[in-house]
Design a protein around this motif. Structure first.
Motif, PDB file in Angstrom:
ATOM      1  N   LEU A 135       0.840  -1.189   0.000  1.00 18.29           N
ATOM      2  CA  LEU A 135       0.000   0.000   0.000  1.00 18.29           C
ATOM      3  C   LEU A 135       0.882   1.248   0.000  1.00 18.29           C
ATOM      4  O   LEU A 135       1.856   1.331   0.757  1.00 18.29           O
ATOM      5  CB  LEU A 135      -0.906  -0.007   1.231  1.00 18.29           C
ATOM      6  N   LYS A 136       0.522   2.207  -0.839  1.00 19.18           N
ATOM      7  CA  LYS A 136       1.302   3.430  -0.956  1.00 19.18           C
ATOM      8  C   LYS A 136       0.437   4.638  -0.629  1.00 19.18           C
ATOM      9  O   LYS A 136      -0.744   4.677  -0.970  1.00 19.18           O
ATOM     10  CB  LYS A 136       1.873   3.566  -2.372  1.00 19.18           C
ATOM     11  N   SER A 137       1.048   5.609   0.025  1.00 16.57           N
ATOM     12  CA  SER A 137       0.339   6.850   0.361  1.00 16.57           C
ATOM     13  C   SER A 137       0.157   7.687  -0.891  1.00 16.57           C
ATOM     14  O   SER A 137       1.114   7.959  -1.627  1.00 16.57           O
ATOM     15  CB  SER A 137       1.129   7.649   1.405  1.00 16.57           C
ATOM     16  N   SER A 138      -1.089   8.073  -1.154  1.00 18.94           N
ATOM     17  CA  SER A 138      -1.375   8.940  -2.289  1.00 18.94           C
ATOM     18  C   SER A 138      -1.388  10.380  -1.809  1.00 18.94           C
ATOM     19  O   SER A 138      -2.157  10.754  -0.917  1.00 18.94           O
ATOM     20  CB  SER A 138      -2.730   8.568  -2.908  1.00 18.94           C
ATOM     21  N   LEU A 139      -0.513  11.209  -2.395  1.00 16.52           N
ATOM     22  CA  LEU A 139      -0.404  12.608  -1.994  1.00 16.52           C
ATOM     23  C   LEU A 139      -1.224  13.533  -2.871  1.00 16.52           C
ATOM     24  O   LEU A 139      -1.074  14.762  -2.803  1.00 16.52           O
ATOM     25  CB  LEU A 139       1.070  13.026  -2.019  1.00 16.52           C
ATOM     26  N   GLU A 140      -2.111  12.934  -3.686  1.00 14.88           N
ATOM     27  CA  GLU A 140      -2.954  13.755  -4.555  1.00 14.88           C
ATOM     28  C   GLU A 140      -3.957  14.538  -3.712  1.00 14.88           C
ATOM     29  O   GLU A 140      -4.698  13.984  -2.898  1.00 14.88           O
ATOM     30  CB  GLU A 140      -3.689  12.870  -5.558  1.00 14.88           C
ATOM     31  N   GLY A 141      -4.004  15.832  -3.906  1.00 10.54           N
ATOM     32  CA  GLY A 141      -4.919  16.676  -3.153  1.00 10.54           C
ATOM     33  C   GLY A 141      -4.458  16.982  -1.752  1.00 10.54           C
ATOM     34  O   GLY A 141      -5.198  17.591  -0.974  1.00 10.54           O
ATOM     35  N   VAL A 142      -3.232  16.556  -1.373  1.00  9.77           N
ATOM     36  CA  VAL A 142      -2.697  16.800  -0.032  1.00  9.77           C
ATOM     37  C   VAL A 142      -1.694  17.952  -0.100  1.00  9.77           C
ATOM     38  O   VAL A 142      -0.784  17.958  -0.940  1.00  9.77           O
ATOM     39  CB  VAL A 142      -2.023  15.534   0.523  1.00  9.77           C
ATOM     40  N   ARG A 143      -1.841  18.919   0.782  1.00 10.50           N
ATOM     41  CA  ARG A 143      -0.926  20.064   0.813  1.00 10.50           C
ATOM     42  C   ARG A 143       0.180  19.808   1.822  1.00 10.50           C
ATOM     43  O   ARG A 143      -0.083  19.413   2.959  1.00 10.50           O
ATOM     44  CB  ARG A 143      -1.688  21.339   1.175  1.00 10.50           C
ATOM     45  N   MET A 144       1.430  20.020   1.378  1.00 14.47           N
ATOM     46  CA  MET A 144       2.585  19.805   2.233  1.00 14.47           C
ATOM     47  C   MET A 144       3.524  21.003   2.117  1.00 14.47           C
ATOM     48  O   MET A 144       3.602  21.664   1.080  1.00 14.47           O
ATOM     49  CB  MET A 144       3.341  18.532   1.843  1.00 14.47           C
ATOM     50  N   THR A 145       4.252  21.259   3.199  1.00 17.21           N
ATOM     51  CA  THR A 145       5.278  22.291   3.169  1.00 17.21           C
ATOM     52  C   THR A 145       6.572  21.714   2.623  1.00 17.21           C
ATOM     53  O   THR A 145       6.700  20.510   2.401  1.00 17.21           O
ATOM     54  CB  THR A 145       5.510  22.858   4.579  1.00 17.21           C
ATOM     55  N   ALA A 146       7.545  22.574   2.432  1.00 18.00           N
ATOM     56  CA  ALA A 146       8.845  22.117   1.934  1.00 18.00           C
ATOM     57  C   ALA A 146       9.530  21.203   2.938  1.00 18.00           C
ATOM     58  O   ALA A 146      10.372  20.376   2.557  1.00 18.00           O
ATOM     59  CB  ALA A 146       9.726  23.325   1.616  1.00 18.00           C
ATOM     60  N   ASP A 147       9.182  21.322   4.222  1.00 17.86           N
ATOM     61  CA  ASP A 147       9.787  20.484   5.258  1.00 17.86           C
ATOM     62  C   ASP A 147       9.060  19.163   5.443  1.00 17.86           C
ATOM     63  O   ASP A 147       9.372  18.417   6.382  1.00 17.86           O
ATOM     64  CB  ASP A 147       9.803  21.238   6.594  1.00 17.86           C
ATOM     65  N   GLY A 148       8.054  18.873   4.595  1.00 16.28           N
ATOM     66  CA  GLY A 148       7.320  17.612   4.707  1.00 16.28           C
ATOM     67  C   GLY A 148       6.233  17.618   5.741  1.00 16.28           C
ATOM     68  O   GLY A 148       5.816  16.550   6.215  1.00 16.28           O
ATOM     69  N   ILE A 149       5.730  18.801   6.121  1.00 14.95           N
ATOM     70  CA  ILE A 149       4.644  18.890   7.102  1.00 14.95           C
ATOM     71  C   ILE A 149       3.315  18.848   6.356  1.00 14.95           C
ATOM     72  O   ILE A 149       3.117  19.583   5.382  1.00 14.95           O
ATOM     73  CB  ILE A 149       4.765  20.192   7.916  1.00 14.95           C
ATOM     74  N   PHE A 150       2.391  17.955   6.839  1.00 18.88           N
ATOM     75  CA  PHE A 150       1.065  17.839   6.240  1.00 18.88           C
ATOM     76  C   PHE A 150       0.155  18.930   6.807  1.00 18.88           C
ATOM     77  O   PHE A 150       0.002  19.051   8.030  1.00 18.88           O
ATOM     78  CB  PHE A 150       0.462  16.459   6.516  1.00 18.88           C
ATOM     79  N   ILE A 151      -0.448  19.712   5.898  1.00 13.62           N
ATOM     80  CA  ILE A 151      -1.328  20.801   6.309  1.00 13.62           C
ATOM     81  C   ILE A 151      -2.763  20.291   6.355  1.00 13.62           C
ATOM     82  O   ILE A 151      -3.274  19.691   5.388  1.00 13.62           O
ATOM     83  CB  ILE A 151      -1.232  21.986   5.334  1.00 13.62           C
ATOM     84  N   ILE A 152      -3.433  20.481   7.487  1.00 15.80           N
ATOM     85  CA  ILE A 152      -4.835  20.084   7.643  1.00 15.80           C
ATOM     86  C   ILE A 152      -5.656  21.316   7.955  1.00 15.80           C
ATOM     87  O   ILE A 152      -5.124  22.412   8.162  1.00 15.80           O
ATOM     88  CB  ILE A 152      -4.996  19.027   8.763  1.00 15.80           C
TER      89      ILE A 152
END
Length: 951
Positions: A784-801
């Motif tokens: 299983l792989k994480s899909s990052l489509e539609g996910v906002r991330m910073t340059a440091d790899g922080i997930f924005i919610i």
């Protein structure tokens, strides 16, 4: 539709019912159209070659079971709408079965005949399938129910017999003895009429015993089918229930026979070169049915006043045994089953004509008094006369020694006869008990053999006859074929089977099959000519309830569904598992049946080469298997409430499977942090969660380790992944896969951030959990792989919610904007008013403070609050830690449910366990609240000591 006719027992003519079944798969595939129509009790059949050619028939009962039905939650077919025309199994039994039962209880012989072409639905109407019970099982249930309801007024005894007529040979299906050459003999007696010599009758006391005997007879019938190449539609089956009722008050005994007959399917001989055995078989079947037709025609002619010289009862074994049912001492019902398809026009028309002749037959039914009872009455009466003569001789004083001696001998003889008759039932009961014990021992031995040795099963077109014959393959070599003289042989008989057809070799439970020269052996639809390894139970199917003990992020129960767990039972290293939905399982079942039907068609077209088929499905070549996919093993809930107060949390979570089983332990952390990932200290803990609104919130979800994974303990070649979805993340995130370790180290850390914390996110943190899903991996499956489509991330790899606020580019409606401006103006006015009142209050407080305290004391009071706030935050941290444990105990209470199979003792144990869990829950909750109260009280006391302002 049912005809409105008078009760069955008002006349002694044969009652006839006709039932039309739905299309089967073959007819649907052929594009067949319905040529049968029904109005009330009238049936019309149309010639498919001439639409103007129609024939109409009228019968006592007519049942439309072709359309207008649905399947309820119990799996029973019922009308789509209340009062619909569809005739289900219950309506058929109410009309036919109830009448037969009533006649039998009144002391009449009763007979039920099922007639129709092969595959027209006779067995379904008589025996049923699955939860849709047919006439025979329903009749047995109602019979013993009636006996139980009236046991105060009469004593009842029930005897069960079951026989089969195949190729004019009578076979006892309940006999354990070897088959008699030529079958049992049908004899005739003046009082009994025709009967089967040596037929075994078994006394029964419950419907369950009758059902078990029918299963035993079906198993014996299947064995006959294996050895004689017969199946259910190519032989006549006759079940006889003998009912004896003793009315003690009236000194009356009534004895009646219930004959339940499933006739062989009528069929046309094919002109495409059938083999000699099949032609002989079909000729014998059609001969007995033709003789039965001649008997029915002759009796119909007698009913209308024609002179008939001879009724050919003696021309077949079937008509001999049915003499009382047709024109004799019985009340008889015939149910004729029809196919509505145009391709079966000739057979359906023939069946209707057959049934029309049968309804003219008139029987002469009388109430049956037991000859044994009459004999006992006569013996008792004769004894009374003898005693009277003896007393009279003694009174007269005559010395008639010879006469007295003769009378006493007669008296003794009569008493012995009475005693022998009265002990006959006890002997039957003892024999039946021995039979039950022997059957139980045989079943136990068979189950033990199934655990010890590989075996092969029979497959039959009739689902009721499939899987009941087991041929065990013990260690060593075993010849399979016609040969039965060798001690190491498995004997099967059939069309074209060779003397030595193939050889099974079993070496340490590894079975190979080697065909002999000139024979045809098929494995999985592929012909083989050399040694081939077979799989013993390659596959296990197990029903499970999906989401039985699982809940969502709010703690609410998930929707339940039935799934099938499919396990390939290879070695411990090669065992693989699939989860099939109900729809997928049914689809696979139909595919397998389709392949089997194609195999039968190929076999019937190849009449010169013998064939032995085995079904072992290797996954690499079998089209029915899906690619191996990850399986959801279970879930754990990590509650997020501590994040609202920016309190760190460390938990050991129990991962629970779909049915509440423990799949492993997951060590996790929730760490409030700064934007750079540094953990926050105690000074950053919040007393009021609303303080975070509109501000940035950073935290890390840490998955440290899994412990005690049952999935990998079962097979070391497996792996796991953890998946989760937080708040408004559209796609789940997954940890990297770990393999071959029961206690794998995950060391996975994910940083989440909310740039402007909203009320919606705050509510989510205070009331929800992140659901951690444990996924099982197998060899050959895709990770299983994480899909990052539609996910906002910073340059440091922080997930924005928490990005629900409208962006600058979002178009705004002017009317909405004006409304917002007015609302903001009102809020501004209210804030101004509040600010003014607060300013006045602040001024008054400042004056009071200056009056009551000097400057030093004021400074000390200002330094008191931060220290008190920190103490209060620490107390809250302890409280929320303890409440997490309490919440876990509450979840265990919600999941703790009794087993559906629990008896009274099991329920008592469940109640004790539930009481213990409730006690622990209440103690933990009370202790947590008490600790918080004590801490708060101490903080307040210290504040009062330091300053009077906080009092």
């Amino acid at each position: 539709m049912r005809a409105k006719v008078s009760d069955m027992h008002s006349k002694d003519c044969v009652k006839v019912a006709v039932r039309v079944r739905p299309f089967n798969k073959r007819e649907r595939d052929a594009g067949s159209r319905c040529i049968i129509s029904m109005v009330s009790s009238s049936i019309t059949i149309q010639d498919p070659r001439d639409s103007q050619n129609r024939r109409s028939f009228c019968f006592d009962y007519a049942y439309w079971s072709h359309s207008g039905f649905t399947r309820d939650h119990r799996g029973i077919y019922v009308p789509e709408e209340p009062g619909g025309r569809y005739a289900d199994q219950d309506s058929v039994f109410q009309d036919l079965g109830e009448g037969i039962l009533e006649n039998a209880l009144q002391g009449y012989n009763a007979t039920l005949l099922a007639y129709g072409q092969t595959g027209s639905g006779k067995s379904y109407s008589m025996m049923g399938y699955g939860p849709n019970k047919g006439l025979i099982p329903k009749l047995c249930d109602r019979l013993f129910q009636a006996i139980k309801e009236n046991q105060e007024n009469r004593q009842c005894q029930v005897f069960f017999s079951m026989l089969e007529i195949y190729n004019e040979q009578v076979v006892d299906l309940l006999s354990r003895a070897s088959r008699t050459p030529g079958g049992l003999r049908v004899r005739e007696e003046q009082q009994r009429g025709f009967y089967v010599e040596g037929l075994r009758t078994v006394p029964c006391e419950t419907a369950a015993q009758v059902e078990q005997l029918m299963e035993q007879g079906t198993r014996t019938r299947t064995t006959a089918a294996t050895h004689m190449n017969a199946n259910s539609s190519r032989s006549h089956m006759l079940i006889i229930l003998q009912l004896k009722q003793i009315f003690s008050k009236e000194s009356i005994t009534k004895q009646s026979n219930i004959n339940l007959v499933d006739l062989a399917g009528s069929e046309r001989q094919r002109s495409s070169g059938s083999e000699a055995d099949r032609l002989k078989e079909g000729t014998a079947i059609n001969l007995s049915l033709t003789t039965l037709g001649n008997v029915i025609s002759s009796l119909a002619d007698v009913a209308v006043g024609k002179k008939v010289v001879h009724i050919p009862y003696r021309d077949s074994a079937l008509t001999k045994l049915l003499q009382s049912a047709l024109g004799g001492n019985s009340r008889t019902v015939m149910i004729a089953t029809l196919s509505p398809a145009d391709i079966c026009y000739e057979e359906s028309l023939s069946t209707l004509r057959y049934a029309e002749r049968a309804k003219r037959i008139q029987n002469r039914a009388v109430v049956n008094e037991s000859p044994t009872e009459r004999l006992v009455k006569e013996l008792k009466a004769e004894n009374a006369r003898l005693l009277q003569r003896l007393s009279r001789l003694g009174q007269e004083g005559r010395r008639a020694n010879d006469e007295t001696k003769e009378l006493r001998q007669l008296l003794t003889h009569n008493e012995l006869q009475i005693r022998a008759i009265q002990t006959l039932w006890e002997q039957h009961v003892q024999e039946a008990l021995k039979d039950w014990e022997q059957q139980y021992a045989n079943i136990t031995q068979e189950r033990r053999m199934m655990q010890m040795h590989p075996y092969i099963l029979n497959i039959n077109e009739d689902a009721q006859l499939s899987g009941v014959v087991k041929l065990f393959i013990q260690e060593g070599e075993w010849d399979i074929g016609l040969c039965d003289s060798s001690p190491r042989s498995i004997c099967i008989k059939g069309l074209g089977i060779q003397e030595r057809h193939a050889v099974f070799r079993n070496e340490q439970r590894r079975v190979t099959l080697t065909p002999m020269t000139g024979t045809k052996v098929i494995v999985n639809g592929n012909p083989v000519s050399q040694a081939t390894e077979l799989q013993h139970l390659g596959v296990e199917f197990k029903l499970e309830i999906k989401n039985l003990a699982l809940s969502d992020s709010k703690g609410h129960d998930l929707e339940k569904d039935i799934v099938v767990r499919v396990t390939s039972k290879g070695t411990k290293q090669t065992k693989q598992v699939w989860m099939w939905s109900k729809a997928k399982f049914i689809n696979r079942k139909f595919l397998m049946e389709e392949v089997y039907q194609q195999h039968l068609a190929e076999q019937s077209g190849d009449n010169e080469v013998a064939e032995l088929s085995t079904v072992t499905l290797p996954r690499d070549k079998d089209p029915f298997w899906d690619p191996i996919e990850p399986l959801l093993l279970g879930t754990a809930h990590l509650w997020l409430q501590s994040l609202a107060f920016r309190i760190p949390l460390e938990e050991q979570l129990e991962v629970l499977g779909s049915e509440g089983t423990e799949e492993g332990i997951l060590q996790t952390q929730l760490v409030p942090c700064s934007s750079t990932g540094l953990p926050l200290g105690e000074d950053d803990i919040l007393i009021d969660p609303s303080e975070i609104l509109g501000r940035r919130l950073d935290f890390q979800l840490v998955l440290d380790q899994c412990c005690g994974l049952r999935w990998i303990r079962e097979a070391r070649n497996r792996g796991v992944q953890i998946g989760f979805r937080l708040f408004d993340c559209s796609q789940p995130l997954y940890t990297p896969a770990v393999w071959h370790n029961v206690n794998p180290l995950l060391d996975h850390r994910v940083h989440f951030a909310s740039l402007h914390t909203s009320q919606r996110l705050l509510d989510f943190l205070q009331s929800s959990a992140v659901v951690l899903e444990l996924w099982g991996l197998q060899e050959g499956c895709t990770q299983l792989k994480s899909s990052l489509e539609g996910v906002r991330m910073t340059a440091d790899g922080i997930f924005i919610i928490d990005e629900s606020s409208p962006t600058e580019n979002t178009p705004v409606d002017p009317s909405d904007l004006s409304c917002s401006v007015r609302a903001l103006q009102q809020d501004l006015d209210e804030l101004k008013s509040v600010n003014e009142s607060l300013r006045k209050e602040n001024h008054n407080l400042r004056e009071q403070l200056n009056t009551a305290r000097n400057g030093g004391e004021g400074a000390r009071s200002r330094s008191v609050r931060p220290s008190c706030d920190a103490e209060f935050a620490r107390a809250l941290k302890v409280f929320y830690h303890s409440m997490t444990s309490v919440r876990g105990q509450l979840q265990r209470l919600r999941r703790h449910r009794p087993s559906e199979e629990s008896d009274l003792l099991g329920l008592r144990l469940f109640v004790d366990e539930q009481s213990h869990l409730l006690r622990d829950f209440s103690e933990q909750l009370e202790q947590s609240v008490s600790t918080l109260k004590q801490d708060v009280a101490a903080i307040v006391r210290r504040k009062r000591e330091r300053s009077g302002i906080w009092s």
